[in-house]
Design an enzyme around this catalytic site. Structure first.
Site, PDB file in Angstrom:
ATOM      1  N   ASP A  76       0.732  -1.083  -0.099  1.00 20.06           N
ATOM      2  CA  ASP A  76       0.077   0.100  -0.054  1.00 20.06           C
ATOM      3  C   ASP A  76       0.791   1.212  -0.001  1.00 20.06           C
ATOM      4  OD1 ASP A  76      -1.784   2.155   1.123  1.00 20.06           O
ATOM      5  OD2 ASP A  76      -3.260   0.658   1.174  1.00 20.06           O
ATOM      6  N   ILE A  77       0.636   2.149  -0.711  1.00 22.98           N
ATOM      7  CA  ILE A  77       1.321   3.630  -0.668  1.00 22.98           C
ATOM      8  C   ILE A  77       1.233   4.435   0.458  1.00 22.98           C
ATOM      9  CG2 ILE A  77       1.587   3.478  -3.409  1.00 22.98           C
ATOM     10  CD1 ILE A  77      -0.250   5.896  -3.241  1.00 22.98           C
ATOM     11  N   HIS A 145     -10.029  -5.014  -3.690  1.00 21.26           N
ATOM     12  CA  HIS A 145      -8.918  -5.276  -2.925  1.00 21.26           C
ATOM     13  C   HIS A 145      -8.822  -5.429  -1.715  1.00 21.26           C
ATOM     14  CE1 HIS A 145      -9.448  -0.651  -2.792  1.00 21.26           C
ATOM     15  NE2 HIS A 145      -8.582  -0.748  -1.832  1.00 21.26           N
ATOM     16  N   LEU A 146      -8.111  -6.212  -1.398  1.00 18.62           N
ATOM     17  CA  LEU A 146      -7.974  -7.027  -0.118  1.00 18.62           C
ATOM     18  C   LEU A 146      -6.972  -6.180   0.943  1.00 18.62           C
ATOM     19  CD1 LEU A 146      -8.861  -9.049   2.433  1.00 18.62           C
ATOM     20  CD2 LEU A 146      -7.017 -10.516   1.426  1.00 18.62           C
ATOM     21  N   HIS A 147      -7.116  -5.489   1.982  1.00 15.62           N
ATOM     22  CA  HIS A 147      -6.248  -5.041   2.739  1.00 15.62           C
ATOM     23  C   HIS A 147      -5.485  -6.121   3.598  1.00 15.62           C
ATOM     24  CE1 HIS A 147      -6.727  -0.608   1.863  1.00 15.62           C
ATOM     25  NE2 HIS A 147      -7.782  -1.055   1.661  1.00 15.62           N
TER      26      HIS A 147
END
Length: 182
Positions: A76-77, A145-147
């Site tokens: 993740d950015i 999207h999965l965190h």
């Protein structure tokens, strides 16, 4: 195809996320609503930052080795934890509300990839991991999207709110799988 779509808004509500560049946050609600109206996944959306990453059109994003040909994984950015990864389908799927019962395996595979990435990065305390999805309209990218967050006991105050378990805006992967199966 009239496949049954699961209503995740019952008792919960809004998935997506703030992990891309500023230009990708332009019309969040509109893109999430458009994705919700179109449950059939497209192969790719040229306006979607995650589709561009999946198509290797974003040289600034390093893809992590993923043993699933249908998924990609990258950092993740704006990491909320020491380990904060996103697991993303290569095929464009709007968000967790657009998932159907027959896509449980996709979510399970996303979780498996998340665990594998953590293990490769020497994190194995799965009691200290949070995996989940933001619910629309609380998403900045309308691509499922999965965190994958670890260690969760070290999340800051704001991150604890943003990734709050089974809140109005965030659903854990396990809870989503359970909802899809019922």
């Amino acid at each position: 195809m009239a496949e049954e779509q699961v209503n995740l808004s019952a008792g919960l509500a809004p998935d997506c996320e703030a992990s891309a560049t500023a230009e990708s946050t332009v019309s969040l609600v509109g893109t999430c609503e458009a994705a919700a109206k179109s449950p059939e996944p497209k192969d790719s959306d040229s306006t979607c930052v995650f589709c561009r990453i999946a198509g290797r059109q974003d040289p600034g994003t390093e893809l992590l080795h993923c043993e699933n040909e249908d998924l990609i994984c990258f950092k993740d950015i704006k990491p909320a934890a020491t380990h904060h990864y996103l697991v993303v389908p290569k095929k464009h799927i709007g968000n967790c509300r657009t998932l159907r019962k027959d896509q449980v395996e996709l979510v399970e595979n996303m979780v498996t990839v998340g665990k594998t990435i953590l293990e490769r990065n020497n994190f194995t305390d799965f009691t200290n991991v949070r995996m989940g999805f933001h619910m629309p309209p609380f998403c900045s990218i309308s691509h499922l999207h999965l965190h994958v967050l670890a260690p969760v006991d070290q999340l800051g105050f704001l991150s604890k709110l943003v990734y709050r378990v089974n809140s109005y805006w965030f659903i854990t992967a396990d809870h989503l799988i359970e909802k899809l199966r019922t």
